[in-house]
Every structure is written in C-alpha cells, then in structure tokens.
Design a protein around this motif. Structure first.
Motif, PDB file in Angstrom:
ATOM      1  N   GLU A   1      55.506 122.837  17.443  1.00 56.57           N
ATOM      2  CA  GLU A   1      54.674 122.080  16.513  1.00 56.57           C
ATOM      3  C   GLU A   1      55.264 120.710  16.201  1.00 56.57           C
ATOM      4  O   GLU A   1      54.535 119.728  16.046  1.00 56.57           O
ATOM      5  CB  GLU A   1      54.475 122.876  15.218  1.00 56.57           C
ATOM      6  CG  GLU A   1      53.550 124.068  15.377  1.00 56.57           C
ATOM      7  CD  GLU A   1      53.459 124.898  14.105  1.00 56.57           C
ATOM      8  OE1 GLU A   1      54.236 124.606  13.159  1.00 56.57           O
ATOM      9  OE2 GLU A   1      52.636 125.820  14.054  1.00 56.57           O
ATOM     10  N   ILE A   2      56.580 120.644  16.104  1.00 55.63           N
ATOM     11  CA  ILE A   2      57.207 119.360  15.783  1.00 55.63           C
ATOM     12  C   ILE A   2      57.522 118.557  17.043  1.00 55.63           C
ATOM     13  O   ILE A   2      58.111 117.481  16.965  1.00 55.63           O
ATOM     14  CB  ILE A   2      58.489 119.543  14.947  1.00 55.63           C
ATOM     15  CG1 ILE A   2      59.565 120.274  15.742  1.00 55.63           C
ATOM     16  CG2 ILE A   2      58.170 120.257  13.644  1.00 55.63           C
ATOM     17  CD1 ILE A   2      60.883 120.425  14.999  1.00 55.63           C
TER      18      ILE A   2
ATOM     19  N   CYS B   1      59.403 113.642  18.466  1.00 52.69           N
ATOM     20  CA  CYS B   1      59.454 114.567  17.327  1.00 52.69           C
ATOM     21  C   CYS B   1      58.657 114.019  16.150  1.00 52.69           C
ATOM     22  O   CYS B   1      58.791 112.834  15.799  1.00 52.69           O
ATOM     23  CB  CYS B   1      60.901 114.812  16.923  1.00 52.69           C
ATOM     24  SG  CYS B   1      61.949 115.406  18.276  1.00 52.69           S
ATOM     25  N   THR B   2      57.859 114.874  15.516  1.00 55.51           N
ATOM     26  CA  THR B   2      56.935 114.419  14.485  1.00 55.51           C
ATOM     27  C   THR B   2      57.617 114.004  13.193  1.00 55.51           C
ATOM     28  O   THR B   2      57.015 113.320  12.371  1.00 55.51           O
ATOM     29  CB  THR B   2      55.914 115.521  14.167  1.00 55.51           C
ATOM     30  OG1 THR B   2      56.624 116.689  13.689  1.00 55.51           O
ATOM     31  CG2 THR B   2      55.106 115.905  15.381  1.00 55.51           C
ATOM     32  N   PHE B   3      58.862 114.397  12.996  1.00 52.99           N
ATOM     33  CA  PHE B   3      59.572 114.087  11.754  1.00 52.99           C
ATOM     34  C   PHE B   3      60.479 112.877  11.890  1.00 52.99           C
ATOM     35  O   PHE B   3      61.113 112.458  10.914  1.00 52.99           O
ATOM     36  CB  PHE B   3      60.444 115.287  11.343  1.00 52.99           C
ATOM     37  CG  PHE B   3      61.465 115.656  12.376  1.00 52.99           C
ATOM     38  CD1 PHE B   3      62.718 115.081  12.385  1.00 52.99           C
ATOM     39  CD2 PHE B   3      61.149 116.567  13.375  1.00 52.99           C
ATOM     40  CE1 PHE B   3      63.651 115.404  13.364  1.00 52.99           C
ATOM     41  CE2 PHE B   3      62.070 116.899  14.357  1.00 52.99           C
ATOM     42  CZ  PHE B   3      63.324 116.317  14.346  1.00 52.99           C
ATOM     43  N   CYS B   4      60.559 112.297  13.070  1.00 51.26           N
ATOM     44  CA  CYS B   4      61.631 111.350  13.395  1.00 51.26           C
ATOM     45  C   CYS B   4      61.166 109.901  13.327  1.00 51.26           C
ATOM     46  O   CYS B   4      60.175 109.512  13.969  1.00 51.26           O
ATOM     47  CB  CYS B   4      62.171 111.658  14.797  1.00 51.26           C
ATOM     48  SG  CYS B   4      63.549 110.599  15.267  1.00 51.26           S
ATOM     49  N   GLY B   5      61.908 109.085  12.570  1.00 52.06           N
ATOM     50  CA  GLY B   5      61.611 107.673  12.487  1.00 52.06           C
ATOM     51  C   GLY B   5      61.831 106.935  13.793  1.00 52.06           C
ATOM     52  O   GLY B   5      61.164 105.937  14.066  1.00 52.06           O
ATOM     53  N   VAL B   6      62.748 107.425  14.630  1.00 54.00           N
ATOM     54  CA  VAL B   6      62.981 106.792  15.927  1.00 54.00           C
ATOM     55  C   VAL B   6      61.744 106.929  16.814  1.00 54.00           C
ATOM     56  O   VAL B   6      61.322 105.973  17.470  1.00 54.00           O
ATOM     57  CB  VAL B   6      64.213 107.404  16.619  1.00 54.00           C
ATOM     58  CG1 VAL B   6      64.387 106.834  18.022  1.00 54.00           C
ATOM     59  CG2 VAL B   6      65.465 107.149  15.791  1.00 54.00           C
ATOM     60  N   ALA B   7      61.139 108.128  16.818  1.00 50.37           N
ATOM     61  CA  ALA B   7      59.917 108.334  17.597  1.00 50.37           C
ATOM     62  C   ALA B   7      58.792 107.454  17.066  1.00 50.37           C
ATOM     63  O   ALA B   7      58.007 106.887  17.846  1.00 50.37           O
ATOM     64  CB  ALA B   7      59.510 109.807  17.542  1.00 50.37           C
ATOM     65  N   ALA B   8      58.700 107.318  15.739  1.00 50.16           N
ATOM     66  CA  ALA B   8      57.653 106.490  15.148  1.00 50.16           C
ATOM     67  C   ALA B   8      57.858 105.016  15.480  1.00 50.16           C
ATOM     68  O   ALA B   8      56.899 104.261  15.660  1.00 50.16           O
ATOM     69  CB  ALA B   8      57.631 106.693  13.637  1.00 50.16           C
ATOM     70  N   MET B   9      59.105 104.607  15.573  1.00 50.22           N
ATOM     71  CA  MET B   9      59.406 103.193  15.794  1.00 50.22           C
ATOM     72  C   MET B   9      59.289 102.795  17.267  1.00 50.22           C
ATOM     73  O   MET B   9      58.803 101.711  17.591  1.00 50.22           O
ATOM     74  CB  MET B   9      60.809 102.888  15.291  1.00 50.22           C
ATOM     75  CG  MET B   9      61.144 101.406  15.192  1.00 50.22           C
ATOM     76  SD  MET B   9      62.596 101.168  14.121  1.00 50.22           S
ATOM     77  CE  MET B   9      62.697  99.384  14.067  1.00 50.22           C
ATOM     78  N   PHE B  10      59.715 103.685  18.161  1.00 55.86           N
ATOM     79  CA  PHE B  10      59.800 103.311  19.567  1.00 55.86           C
ATOM     80  C   PHE B  10      58.793 104.023  20.464  1.00 55.86           C
ATOM     81  O   PHE B  10      58.649 103.672  21.631  1.00 55.86           O
ATOM     82  CB  PHE B  10      61.221 103.554  20.090  1.00 55.86           C
ATOM     83  CG  PHE B  10      62.262 102.729  19.395  1.00 55.86           C
ATOM     84  CD1 PHE B  10      62.437 101.392  19.731  1.00 55.86           C
ATOM     85  CD2 PHE B  10      63.054 103.262  18.401  1.00 55.86           C
ATOM     86  CE1 PHE B  10      63.391 100.620  19.084  1.00 55.86           C
ATOM     87  CE2 PHE B  10      64.018 102.501  17.750  1.00 55.86           C
ATOM     88  CZ  PHE B  10      64.185 101.176  18.091  1.00 55.86           C
TER      89      PHE B  10
ATOM     90  N   THR C   1      48.662 115.859  12.907  1.00 51.59           N
ATOM     91  CA  THR C   1      49.280 116.995  12.237  1.00 51.59           C
ATOM     92  C   THR C   1      48.405 117.465  11.083  1.00 51.59           C
ATOM     93  O   THR C   1      47.517 116.750  10.615  1.00 51.59           O
ATOM     94  CB  THR C   1      50.669 116.621  11.700  1.00 51.59           C
ATOM     95  OG1 THR C   1      50.550 115.463  10.857  1.00 51.59           O
ATOM     96  CG2 THR C   1      51.610 116.296  12.847  1.00 51.59           C
ATOM     97  N   ALA C   2      48.664 118.692  10.625  1.00 50.44           N
ATOM     98  CA  ALA C   2      47.886 119.270   9.535  1.00 50.44           C
ATOM     99  C   ALA C   2      48.203 118.547   8.219  1.00 50.44           C
ATOM    100  O   ALA C   2      49.280 117.974   8.048  1.00 50.44           O
ATOM    101  CB  ALA C   2      48.201 120.755   9.401  1.00 50.44           C
ATOM    102  N   THR C   3      47.261 118.587   7.301  1.00 50.27           N
ATOM    103  CA  THR C   3      47.453 117.979   5.991  1.00 50.27           C
ATOM    104  C   THR C   3      48.577 118.691   5.249  1.00 50.27           C
ATOM    105  O   THR C   3      48.605 119.921   5.167  1.00 50.27           O
ATOM    106  CB  THR C   3      46.155 118.065   5.164  1.00 50.27           C
ATOM    107  OG1 THR C   3      45.114 117.369   5.859  1.00 50.27           O
ATOM    108  CG2 THR C   3      46.347 117.437   3.788  1.00 50.27           C
ATOM    109  N   LEU C   4      49.497 117.935   4.717  1.00 49.03           N
ATOM    110  CA  LEU C   4      50.595 118.508   3.941  1.00 49.03           C
ATOM    111  C   LEU C   4      50.100 118.816   2.527  1.00 49.03           C
ATOM    112  O   LEU C   4      49.399 118.009   1.911  1.00 49.03           O
ATOM    113  CB  LEU C   4      51.766 117.530   3.879  1.00 49.03           C
ATOM    114  CG  LEU C   4      52.409 117.166   5.221  1.00 49.03           C
ATOM    115  CD1 LEU C   4      53.427 116.049   5.030  1.00 49.03           C
ATOM    116  CD2 LEU C   4      53.061 118.387   5.856  1.00 49.03           C
TER     117      LEU C   4
END
Length: 504
Positions: free
Chosen positions: A314-315, A207-216, A396-399
């Motif tokens: 998208e996410i 998931c693009t919003f999730c710190g767990v996905a970013a970390m692992f 992802t698109a620019t926020l």
C-alpha cells in the motif's frame, strides 16, 4: 543598483550546535548563484541568534533577495521568525522559500504574507534565474522560470516543474562561505571528525510517505567516480575528516553503478554511514560485499517500515518482510550494523499492526542482536503533497481521525508550527492515534532502547548502559512493557542517546 545580484541564504535553526552539519542545500545554491553574482550564507545551527545574524547581514550589504531553506517540522517556526523580521526590516526585499516544505505545501507557503516566491524541487537553476530576473527588474521572465511558484495581483501562479537535473556540482562546494568549515566536523560513532556529504541525489522508488519521492518523483542520479574522489580528497586531506555520514537519499542503487564509487571509497578508507534498501543490499554479489567491507561501511539505515506485506504494498515500498530478515543476517556476516526504521500505528488496523511490528522487531533482534531499531508513527503525506504522477496514478484513501472525521491539514505555515502538526511532520504523532496506544508505543520503545542501548551513544558510560540493559531484561523477556517507571527514572539520569531525534 549593484552591478551583480547578491543573495542572502539562510538556514533556520533546527538542531544543537554540536549536531550541526554542513548546510549542503545552501552550499549547492551558493555555487550556482555565484555564477552570475554573489551570495552569503547564515547558518542558524551555528549562529544561534539567527534572526539578528540575518538582519546584520542585510545591513552590511544590499541584497537582491533572501532565500530560506525550509525542511518542515521544527524548521518552520524559525523560518517564519526570520521571514517576519526581514519583512519588517526590509519591506521591499523579496523573500524566497525553498526545500522540502515549500515543495510539498506550495499553496500553504504562499498563503503567508512573508513569502513572495516558492521554489519547488531542485532549486539551483530556478533560484539563480529568479534572482537574475529580480535584479534586472524584469517581471516578464517570471513565467518562464521552471519550478517557480509566485504571487501576483491576479493570485498565485505555479510554473511547470523543472526537469530533474543529473548534473552535480562542477567544482567543490564553496565551504569557505561557512567561515571555518572544520566547525562542522563532529565526534560520532564513526570517528572523531565525522563530516556530512551528499554524493547521490533522489531515489528511484515512490513510497507514499516519503518527501524524497514527492520531491523527485522517482528520479535519481549517482556521481561520477572522479567527482566523489575529488570531494573525499578535500574532506579528508584539507579538512581532516576521518569518517563520513552520507546524506544521500538512497546511497545503494544498482550494483554495476555502485562498484566504481565503492572502489573510490575503499581507497580513502573513511568509515561511513548511509541510507540503504534491503533489496539493494541483498542483490550485491560476494565480490561487491568485499568491496563494501574494504570501504569500511559501519552502519546502514534501512527503511524496513512494516512486517505486513499488505502495508508495504500500500505504501509502495517495494520490499518484503523476508528481505528485512535476510539483510539483517547479511549485515551480521559482513560486519555492518543495520539501523532499521519501522512505522507503527497506521490508520487501518492500528493496534494490530503495531503489536505485529513489536513481535517482528523481537524476531529481528534474534537474527541480529546488533540491529539498531528506530520507531516512528506512520504519517503519510496528503495526496496534494505527493509528486503529481504518483498522485494521479496511485491515489490514497482519505485519512480520518479518531472520531472518523477527515483529517484537515494546515493551510498556513503558522498552523504547521502547532505542536501536534510538528509531531505529525516528525512522525511522532497522528490524529488517529489514541492516548492508550501512544503510551503503549512509548513504553515499548523505552524497554527496547534500555535493553539494547544504541552503539551511537558515546556520552553514557559503559557501566550505565550495562546496568540499564540488565534492568530492562526481565521486562523485555516477559513482554511487560507497561509503565516502565524504573527505566524512565533511570533514563533521566543516564540520558541515552535518541538517534531518531539527535541524528548520528
């Protein structure tokens, strides 16, 4: 020099003493560090003057390094205060930050003069190797430590990422380092002595919003049944726990892997709460659901996120809205309360998607009135913070903010302590959210939580919750959410619990 390295581990204050749970990350680090030296833990959730407690610990015994665990959001400001105090008190002492925040914002962390090293991802081996090198005074080892980012005269170096480790703790965590570990057991909806535990690590989704996905990066590891049995035996029979809150990043994985764990839990009969996914629960066979009931699962926190198939794609959530509805019904049949989280106010079609979510929540309540609802603002991670393979494969698109300007994220930890960035990290506000829509969301949440008070609220008397539910019923029925002044006033008197802010 001490014959062995000694490390001070600090958990900055982030919650009330009543809501304090085991600092599990520091316990895992301590277990690893004690293989080559010794360690001490200062927990700011119990030691309320955590700066003073940290400095006293430094005066009582010489340290090789200070390790500070930083989650982000409200955790950053006390972490900065501790780091600055340590730097002033012991200028020569290395300061190491680890956890989600330095993993996601490594360059930001190392821009601060009070941080010398950052550990990215799992830290047990990386921190142990770093402390060993520092204790030996051997800077030549630093480039060889996976998962380490560090400062030197030439700038900042980011060593290669450390491979995901599926090896859990070989022995019980060193709970005795916390003094009396029973202080961390709390009265909750689950029981009178609820304990926090983590069995599995990571999550296989991205998931693009999730710190767990970013970390692992999609890696996950479940514990052997024997290890879970060992841990639950200690927590139940030695500490007296009568229920468990699992802090696993995603407890339910593949059914065949879950069955041995559920069998262990069924033997211990400890009511429990966990994170789960709709698709994983729906894939359980009837025999596994029977095992779930025997294990006494009381509540599962399920990330529904959105009723929009487009947004879910998208996410990269990997689930569908119809699965959310189906799992609400499945949980009703099997006596499990689903706690659904939704993310409103996305950057695109902000108002339309938000109203659509409100209607979906109403439909969900008709399917299963016991469903708990938690509403957050959608605040995705910047691309630079996502796991490398996800960032490269799925940019992802620019926020952009309300004025159409690109969102510029903070470049120092101090900037992350500004209220609007703390709110962003806590999914409570976003730069593209108008004041009008922010108020609309707040009003809907007020009406919803009064109409359906959470079962997790143990402090409000039943008569007060029934009165609030009756007072909110006409607004909920007629969709008259705007400015519920009478409910806001009543909430000041009753003070209903907010699970998203206070936890279980």
């Amino acid at each position: 020099m001490n014959p062995q390295p000694h490390t001070l581990l600090v958990n900055p204050t982030i919650t009330s003493r009543h809501s304090a749970r085991f600092p599990l990350s520091l316990l895992h680090l301590a277990l690893s560090l004690d293989r080559v030296g010794s360690s001490r833990i200062v927990d700011g959730n119990l030691d309320r003057d955590v700066v003073d407690a940290t400095l006293r610990a430094l005066d009582e015994r010489a340290c090789t390094a200070v390790g500070i665990s930083v989650m982000g959001g409200p955790h950053v400001a006390p972490a900065i205060a501790i780091s600055r105090a340590v730097r002033a008190h012991r200028p020569e002492l290395p300061i190491v930050w680890g956890g989600y925040f330095p993993t996601l914002y490594t360059d930001t962390v190392l821009a601060a003069p009070y941080v010398d090293y950052a550990i990215r991802g799992q830290g047990e081996d990386s921190l142990r190797e770093l402390v060993d090198a520092l204790h030996a005074g051997d800077a030549s080892r630093l480039p060889t430590i996976s998962g380490l980012s560090w400062k030197h005269e030439g700038g900042i170096s980011h060593n290669p990422a450390r491979a995901f480790s599926r090896n859990g703790p070989p022995t019980l965590l060193p709970y005795d380092k916390l003094g009396d570990p029973r202080r961390y057991l709390a009265r909750t909806y689950l029981g009178r002595r609820t304990v926090a535990h983590q069995a599995a690590v990571g999550c296989r989704f991205h998931c693009t919003f999730c710190g767990v996905a970013a970390m692992f990066g999609g890696a996950t590891a479940l514990p052997p049944a024997a290890r879970l049995d060992r841990d639950l035996t200690y927590l139940k029979h030695e500490l007296g726990a009568d229920s468990v809150q699992y802090f696993d990043h995603n407890f339910f994985d593949r059914e065949q892997d879950m069955i041995p764990l559920l069998e262990v839990m069924a033997r211990h009969e400890l009511p429990w709460w966990c994170f789960a996914r709709a698709d994983a629960l729906l894939n359980l066979s009837e025999s596994s659901w029977k095992l779930v009931r025997r294990s006494r699962l009381r509540m599962a926190y399920i990330g529904a996120e959105s009723p929009s198939p487009t947004m879910l794609k998208e996410i990269r959530k990997g689930t569908r809205p119809d699965q959310t509805m189906a799992v609400a019904e499945a949980c009703r049949r099997h006596g499990v309360i689903p706690e659904f989280s939704f993310m409103v106010a996305p950057p695109e079609n902000t108002e339309e998607e938000t109203e659509h979510t409100f209607e979906f929540i109403r439909a969900l309540k008709r399917v299963n009135p016991q469903s708990e609802i938690v509403i957050y603002i959608y605040t995705p991670l910047p691309d630079s913070s996502r796991h490398e393979k996800d960032r490269l494969r799925h940019p992802t698109a620019t926020l952009r903010d309300l004025h159409g300007e690109p969102v510029v994220f903070p470049s120092t930890p101090d900037e992350w302590t500004q209220k609007h960035w703390v709110d962003y990290a806590c999914h409570a506000d976003a730069p593209w959210l108008s004041e009008k829509l922010r108020q609309r969301i707040d009003d809907f949440v007020t009406v919803l939580r009064c109409r359906y008070p959470t079962v997790q609220d143990l402090r409000s008397p039943p008569w007060a919750k029934r009165t609030l539910a009756a007072a909110a019923s006409w607004r909920y029925r007629l969709r008259r959410y705007d400015r519920p002044w009478e409910l806001t006033l009543a909430n000041r008197l009753v003070r209903l619990r907010l699970p998203q802010a206070e936890g279980l």
